[in-house]
Design an enzyme around this catalytic site. Sequence first.
Site, PDB file in Angstrom:
ATOM      1  N   THR A 150       0.846  -1.199   0.000  1.00 22.51           N
ATOM      2  CA  THR A 150       0.000   0.000   0.000  1.00 22.51           C
ATOM      3  C   THR A 150       0.879   1.246   0.000  1.00 22.51           C
ATOM      4  O   THR A 150       1.989   1.219   0.533  1.00 22.51           O
ATOM      5  CB  THR A 150      -0.892  -0.048   1.255  1.00 22.51           C
ATOM      6  OG1 THR A 150      -1.833  -1.084   1.090  1.00 22.51           O
ATOM      7  CG2 THR A 150      -1.595   1.262   1.533  1.00 22.51           C
ATOM      8  N   ARG A 194     -14.196  -7.125  -0.423  1.00 21.42           N
ATOM      9  CA  ARG A 194     -13.483  -6.837   0.834  1.00 21.42           C
ATOM     10  C   ARG A 194     -12.878  -5.423   0.785  1.00 21.42           C
ATOM     11  O   ARG A 194     -12.210  -5.050  -0.161  1.00 21.42           O
ATOM     12  CB  ARG A 194     -12.371  -7.864   1.032  1.00 21.42           C
ATOM     13  CG  ARG A 194     -11.527  -7.662   2.307  1.00 21.42           C
ATOM     14  CD  ARG A 194     -10.260  -6.902   2.029  1.00 21.42           C
ATOM     15  NE  ARG A 194      -9.351  -6.877   3.186  1.00 21.42           N
ATOM     16  CZ  ARG A 194      -8.284  -6.117   3.272  1.00 21.42           C
ATOM     17  NH1 ARG A 194      -7.958  -5.307   2.279  1.00 21.42           N
ATOM     18  NH2 ARG A 194      -7.504  -6.147   4.329  1.00 21.42           N
ATOM     19  N   VAL A 195     -13.155  -4.641   1.793  1.00 25.40           N
ATOM     20  CA  VAL A 195     -12.524  -3.330   1.913  1.00 25.40           C
ATOM     21  C   VAL A 195     -11.659  -3.371   3.166  1.00 25.40           C
ATOM     22  O   VAL A 195     -12.103  -3.852   4.214  1.00 25.40           O
ATOM     23  CB  VAL A 195     -13.584  -2.210   2.007  1.00 25.40           C
ATOM     24  CG1 VAL A 195     -12.932  -0.872   2.318  1.00 25.40           C
ATOM     25  CG2 VAL A 195     -14.369  -2.116   0.690  1.00 25.40           C
ATOM     26  N   GLY A 196     -10.430  -2.911   3.051  1.00 26.93           N
ATOM     27  CA  GLY A 196      -9.509  -2.954   4.181  1.00 26.93           C
ATOM     28  C   GLY A 196      -9.540  -1.673   4.986  1.00 26.93           C
ATOM     29  O   GLY A 196     -10.489  -0.883   4.931  1.00 26.93           O
ATOM     30  N   ASP A 197      -8.473  -1.467   5.734  1.00 30.73           N
ATOM     31  CA  ASP A 197      -8.391  -0.274   6.582  1.00 30.73           C
ATOM     32  C   ASP A 197      -8.123   1.004   5.794  1.00 30.73           C
ATOM     33  O   ASP A 197      -8.482   2.100   6.229  1.00 30.73           O
ATOM     34  CB  ASP A 197      -7.222  -0.440   7.571  1.00 30.73           C
ATOM     35  CG  ASP A 197      -5.893  -0.555   6.810  1.00 30.73           C
ATOM     36  OD1 ASP A 197      -5.744  -1.511   6.022  1.00 30.73           O
ATOM     37  OD2 ASP A 197      -5.027   0.329   6.957  1.00 30.73           O
ATOM     38  N   THR A 244      -0.258   1.208   7.031  1.00 31.83           N
ATOM     39  CA  THR A 244      -0.193   0.098   6.081  1.00 31.83           C
ATOM     40  C   THR A 244       0.027  -1.189   6.858  1.00 31.83           C
ATOM     41  O   THR A 244       0.554  -1.160   7.963  1.00 31.83           O
ATOM     42  CB  THR A 244       0.940   0.316   5.053  1.00 31.83           C
ATOM     43  OG1 THR A 244       1.024  -0.846   4.212  1.00 31.83           O
ATOM     44  CG2 THR A 244       2.290   0.556   5.704  1.00 31.83           C
ATOM     45  N   GLY A 245      -0.408  -2.301   6.280  1.00 32.05           N
ATOM     46  CA  GLY A 245      -0.225  -3.583   6.958  1.00 32.05           C
ATOM     47  C   GLY A 245      -1.506  -4.404   6.940  1.00 32.05           C
ATOM     48  O   GLY A 245      -2.326  -4.265   6.026  1.00 32.05           O
ATOM     49  N   GLY A 297      -4.851  -5.076   7.326  1.00 29.10           N
ATOM     50  CA  GLY A 297      -5.968  -4.141   7.450  1.00 29.10           C
ATOM     51  C   GLY A 297      -6.988  -4.507   8.499  1.00 29.10           C
ATOM     52  O   GLY A 297      -7.521  -3.639   9.204  1.00 29.10           O
TER      53      GLY A 297
HETATM   54  N1  ASP Z   1      -3.645  -2.248   4.727  1.00 31.29           N
HETATM   55  C1  ASP Z   1      -3.933  -2.765   3.417  1.00 31.29           C
HETATM   56  C2  ASP Z   1      -5.181  -3.575   3.463  1.00 31.29           C
HETATM   57  O1  ASP Z   1      -5.333  -4.362   4.379  1.00 31.29           O
HETATM   58  C3  ASP Z   1      -2.831  -3.577   2.853  1.00 31.29           C
HETATM   59  C4  ASP Z   1      -1.486  -2.902   2.866  1.00 31.29           C
HETATM   60  O2  ASP Z   1      -1.231  -2.033   3.683  1.00 31.29           O
HETATM   61  O3  ASP Z   1      -0.676  -3.213   2.023  1.00 31.29           O
HETATM   62  O4  ASP Z   1      -5.971  -3.485   2.565  1.00 31.29           O
END
Ligand code: ASP
Length: 302
Positions: free
Chosen positions: A169, A197-200, A220-221, A223
């Site tokens: 991300t 799916r929607v992440g953070d 990032t990480g 989510g």
């Molecule tokens: N945080 C993002 C998600 O879970 C993934 C990422 O940070 O690369 O969608």
Amino acid sequence: MRARLIIHGGAWNIPEDQVQDHLHGIKESLLTIFPKLLNGLSALDAVEQAVRILELNPTYDAGKGAFLNEAGEIELDAIIMDGRNLDFGAVGALQNILHPVSVARKVMEETEHAFLVGKGAQKFAREMNFPEEDPKSLLTARELAFFEAIQKDPNFRPHHPFGESPSDTVGAVALDQYGNLAVATSTGGTPRKLVGRVGDSPIPGAGAYADNESGAVSATGWGESIMKVLLSKSVCDLISHFPPKEAAERGIQMMQQKVGGLGGIIGISPEGSYLFAHNTPKMAFGYMDAKGKEVLRIKTDS
Ligand code: ASP
């Protein structure tokens, strides 16, 4: 007020042979946007433009080069937030658009809403004259090969806590010479995520937060863990009580302790101090120092 700019390109165990590409894209974005910030560009324009450069770069999981979901499609999430008034715009599960961050900005500025998803977001993007891309133009050979490989692995999960799941991300945080903070985060989410799916990343307070009075942070990480603790907003709150660097570290520790979370953050305090922390093996990030020189890092302790 002296301008500041910090950018990340994901937090995970970035393999050695990908480190240079990850840092190169960050450097390109910093060196393109920072001089404009010094010349009076607003923080909001700076973070949008910085993220657009990374969305174009196939190295990252954002715009071109994003991961494929379980159906072999790209669905993109993005947010932009203005620290002056807490206005934000966000999009989730947006398809066939190269620059979701700019669609998010239009949602913020051209609608009465703040967050559009799926078909509605795509219809809106079309109405705002964003070019509709052929899905193949966003897909890279690397991601197609990765998708095909993980399709054959029954044990693959979109995220393994403390495993080596890729997570590229992108995010940018800026402070302009008028004292305003802004943040933008853009992603293709996680590999082989469920459709829809929607992440953070596009969720205010989770993947990004900006408030001139408390700070601005992009995350990032993993989510699903970042969302549970609203990591970006939590770190902004901690900035009022602790030195910025400690606030960042405490935020990551809190996520790890409470929900076994995994990820990284970058940010800027209202006074212009940079902050960053991660509990992944690496995080690709970079910022412009007080002398106007870029500093590129692949870990906080290197
Ligand atoms: N945080 C993002 C998600 O879970 C993934 C990422 O940070 O690369 O969608």
